[in-house]
Design an enzyme around this catalytic site. Structure first.
Site, mmCIF file in Angstrom:
data_model
loop_
_atom_site.group_PDB
_atom_site.id
_atom_site.type_symbol
_atom_site.label_atom_id
_atom_site.label_comp_id
_atom_site.label_asym_id
_atom_site.label_seq_id
_atom_site.Cartn_x
_atom_site.Cartn_y
_atom_site.Cartn_z
ATOM 1 N N SER A 1 0.802 -1.221 0.000
ATOM 2 C CA SER A 1 0.000 0.000 0.000
ATOM 3 C C SER A 1 0.835 1.272 0.000
ATOM 4 O O SER A 1 0.290 2.356 -0.103
ATOM 5 C CB SER A 1 -0.938 0.011 1.195
ATOM 6 O OG SER A 1 -0.191 -0.091 2.381
ATOM 7 N N HIS B 1 1.412 4.005 7.086
ATOM 8 C CA HIS B 1 0.827 4.883 6.079
ATOM 9 C C HIS B 1 1.218 6.311 6.351
ATOM 10 O O HIS B 1 1.846 6.623 7.354
ATOM 11 C CB HIS B 1 -0.711 4.750 6.077
ATOM 12 C CG HIS B 1 -1.203 3.521 5.380
ATOM 13 N ND1 HIS B 1 -2.512 3.099 5.460
ATOM 14 C CD2 HIS B 1 -0.590 2.634 4.588
ATOM 15 C CE1 HIS B 1 -2.650 1.987 4.751
ATOM 16 N NE2 HIS B 1 -1.498 1.687 4.215
ATOM 17 N N ASP C 1 -7.810 5.943 5.206
ATOM 18 C CA ASP C 1 -7.810 4.753 6.066
ATOM 19 C C ASP C 1 -9.010 4.640 6.980
ATOM 20 O O ASP C 1 -8.998 3.807 7.879
ATOM 21 C CB ASP C 1 -6.554 4.753 6.931
ATOM 22 C CG ASP C 1 -5.314 4.466 6.105
ATOM 23 O OD1 ASP C 1 -4.216 4.678 6.619
ATOM 24 O OD2 ASP C 1 -5.473 4.028 4.946
#
Lengths: 167, 183
Positions: free
Chosen positions: B57, B96, B123
């Protein structure tokens, strides 16, 4: 002391140590690059500016972004992650940073660009403080290396202001 | 291989005192490794100074198998920083980038929203039910550096853990959107 197992072990340890050393040197060499990035952002249009049903302000903008980030690339650079954030202060929050647009720049040739888009991510406040709000548009960049330490910096452009009334 | 035979012979002719000496030496090696790890935790300020990237990701910046070095300070999280965080109820931490930050003036508490660079959506789907912001207690550290990703054994372990987690989540019917990393 001279069997295959001992020799293989010594060789492997040495190889890993050298590899770690090379990675550290590669990362350290990034400190010596001369970086002169430049950018300009223009707000072309306020598309709409409304209060959502549960009370938060939201605004949609069209931005014109011009930037030259070519000097950030070194031989140890994997990619540059650039993003534009609106930064402002409200009575409740000392700092709000809302990312409006971002891009991954994989190669030096792509690092000089001009783009006109509306905001990729929604510009929503915590509350309804945006009318007549002065804000900065900051172009941030994160240089992600092939190996080693990541660098980040920014250019702050101030003087932007939202309208006094919803539209 | 000659050294296996030599080792077996030496074990057969060993005396108690030698056995104990070797056991103590082994114990010293293990505990000194543990001391170094704990010292690293103190210096970097996080529970997990080194993590492995488990999913794609954050590509192309971080690939599966990359090793990330984390650091945590008292300074508040700012937009653009790559953070490693735990969501209540999930075992594996996620790596992230923070895209939205709201800092309260009076308490200094920070609300953070994150998104993986390679994902299309933020998210919120990964957070706990009803949660829309991350806070300091969820965040384990900031990624400050990375090591080259050709570390093959970590890759295998990482894949196995990630697939097990995915299987578990699929049977629980929870959405899996570009999950994260583990140590």
């Amino acid at each position: 002391m001279h069997s295959f197992g001992y020799r293989a072990n010594a060789l492997l340890t040495f190889a890993v140590t050298i590899l770690a050393f090379i990675c550290a040197i590669a990362s350290f060499s990034d400190n010596f690059s001369n970086q002169t990035p430049s950018a300009q952002i223009q707000i072309l249009n306020i598309n709409w500016f409304q209060k959502q049903p549960h009370g938060n302000d939201e605004v949609s903008l069209t931005l014109n972004i011009t930037a030259d980030l070519q000097s950030l690339f070194t031989w140890n650079t994997k990619q540059v992650f650039a993003f534009v954030a609106a930064e402002y202060e409200t009575s409740k929050n000392s700092l709000n940073q809302v990312s409006l647009w971002d891009a991954i720049i994989p190669k030096k040739e792509h690092a000089k660009f001009w783009i006109q888009i509306s905001n990729k991510y929604r510009f929503i406040d915590q509350g309804h403080n945006l009318r007549g709000k002065n804000f900065n548009l900051t172009l941030h960049w994160h240089v992600m290396p092939k190996t080693g330490k990541m660098f980040a910096d920014k250019i702050v452009m101030s003087g932007y202001r939202l309208p006094n009334a919803y539209r | 291989m000659g050294w296996i035979g030599e080792t077996v012979d030496s074990i057969k002719s060993i005396k108690i005192r030698q056995v104990l000496t070797q056991a103590v030496t082994l114990g010293m090696i293990v505990t000194s490794a543990l001391i170094i790890w704990k010292a690293l935790m103190c210096v970097t300020g996080t529970e997990s100074p080194v993590v492995v990237v488990l999913s794609g990701s954050m590509e192309p910046g971080f690939k599966r198998g990359d090793i990330l070095f984390l650091h945590m300070t008292e300074e508040p999280i700012r937009a653009g920083e790559i953070v490693v965080f735990n969501v209540d109820g999930r075992d594996i931490p996620i790596v992230h980038r923070a895209i939205k930050v709201h800092e309260r003036g009076n308490t200094g508490e920070v609300d953070v929203l994150t998104k993986g660079d390679n994902n299309d959506v933020d998210d919120i789907g990964l957070y706990a039910d009803g949660q829309i912001w991350l806070h300091r207690q969820h965040i384990m550290g900031r990624a400050v550096g990375k090591a080259y990703h050709q570390v093959y054994t970590y890759r295998c372990i990482g894949f196995a853990r990630y697939n097990i987690q995915r299987l578990r989540q699929q049977t629980e019917k929870k959405p899996v959107v570009g999950c994260g990393s583990g140590s």
